[in-house]
Design an enzyme around this catalytic site. Structure first.
Site, PDB file in Angstrom:
ATOM      1  N   CYS A  71      36.916  63.841  41.829  1.00 49.21           N
ATOM      2  CA  CYS A  71      37.465  62.764  42.652  1.00 49.21           C
ATOM      3  C   CYS A  71      38.003  63.315  43.975  1.00 49.21           C
ATOM      4  CB  CYS A  71      38.492  61.990  41.845  1.00 49.21           C
ATOM      5  SG  CYS A  71      38.681  60.316  42.429  1.00 49.21           S
ATOM      6  N   HIS A 163      36.520  61.166  36.306  1.00 50.29           N
ATOM      7  CA  HIS A 163      37.542  62.036  35.708  1.00 50.29           C
ATOM      8  C   HIS A 163      37.197  62.443  34.272  1.00 50.29           C
ATOM      9  CE1 HIS A 163      40.644  61.694  38.854  1.00 50.29           C
ATOM     10  NE2 HIS A 163      40.102  60.503  39.075  1.00 50.29           N
ATOM     11  N   GLU A 165      38.256  64.881  32.675  1.00 52.84           N
ATOM     12  CA  GLU A 165      39.451  65.446  32.020  1.00 52.84           C
ATOM     13  C   GLU A 165      40.277  64.359  31.337  1.00 52.84           C
ATOM     14  OE1 GLU A 165      39.099  64.900  35.163  1.00 52.84           O
ATOM     15  OE2 GLU A 165      40.978  64.173  36.044  1.00 52.84           O
TER      16      GLU A 165
HETATM   17  N1  GLN Z   1      41.239  57.719  46.548  1.00 51.22           N
HETATM   18  C1  GLN Z   1      41.604  59.104  46.444  1.00 51.22           C
HETATM   19  C2  GLN Z   1      41.333  59.867  47.738  1.00 51.22           C
HETATM   20  O1  GLN Z   1      40.739  59.362  48.632  1.00 51.22           O
HETATM   21  C3  GLN Z   1      40.923  59.783  45.288  1.00 51.22           C
HETATM   22  C4  GLN Z   1      41.408  59.213  43.988  1.00 51.22           C
HETATM   23  C5  GLN Z   1      41.371  60.167  42.822  1.00 51.22           C
HETATM   24  O2  GLN Z   1      41.364  61.400  42.970  1.00 51.22           O
HETATM   25  N2  GLN Z   1      41.431  59.608  41.631  1.00 51.22           N
HETATM   26  O3  GLN Z   1      41.729  60.990  47.854  1.00 51.22           O
END
Ligand code: GLN
Length: 183
Positions: A71, A163, A165
């Site tokens: 992410c 995710h 994890e």
């Molecule tokens: N929206 C977040 C970003 O732009 C990422 C979200 C996440 O890591 N779950 O950094």
């Protein structure tokens, strides 16, 4: 710096891997792989600069250190972040779109088949997730859904928009440990 650090750590411990928390450049000494967890990428980028980690991690990644970003970690790995000048490691030849799923879909879960993992579909969890819009030819796409690239690899670099994890399924961490660290 942020995000589901404990969950990544637990997953690695379940797989028999020792971990250290990387909070300053010395912590990079002697590690054989690095996970960049989720969080908020502009904040994490600023913290990486403040702690003197952005350049050492980018150099380590260029020198072949296996790095897995989930992410926010995916955003930080990318060479190009659409509509943003925030700091990133600039390692993976990918264009990333942040917060790319509409409001109602800001967080969602779905079972997705990922051929590289074999067997049953993977339960993917997205939280204000990015996606990769396009990649260079050195990048292998591991999961694409409705035109959006959600999981990809470039040599020693692995990036997931979701995710793993936060599930009980260790397959993606195992993939990182075997495919990435034994190149
Ligand atoms: N929206 C977040 C970003 O732009 C990422 C979200 C996440 O890591 N779950 O950094």
């Amino acid at each position: 710096m942020q995000g589901a650090v404990r969950e990544h750590r637990n997953m690695l411990h379940r797989l028999g891997v020792e971990t250290v928390d990387v909070l300053n450049p010395q912590d990079l000494d002697g590690i054989s792989g690095l996970i960049l967890p989720g969080g908020e990428s502009t904040t994490v980028g600023k913290l990486l600069i403040r702690y003197g980690l952005l350049t050492p991690i980018a150099e380590a990644g260029r020198a072949g250190l296996p790095i897995f970003g989930t992410c926010t970690g995916l955003i930080l790995l990318a060479k190009h972040i659409n509509h943003s000048r925030q700091p990133s490691l600039g390692l993976m030849n990918a264009c990333v779109e942040r917060n790319a799923f509409g409001r109602q879909l800001a967080s969602f879960e779905a079972d997705m088949p990922i051929p590289a993992l074999g067997g049953k579909p993977f339960h993917t969890i997205f939280i204000r997730a990015p996606y990769i819009e396009k990649v260079g030819e050195e990048v292998t796409v591991l999961l694409r859904h409705e035109g959006k690239i959600l999981f990809a690899r470039q040599g020693n670099l692995l990036a997931a928009a979701f995710h793993p994890e936060l599930t009980d399924d260790t397959r993606i961490h195992e993939y990182f440990l075997t495919a990435q660290t034994s190149r």
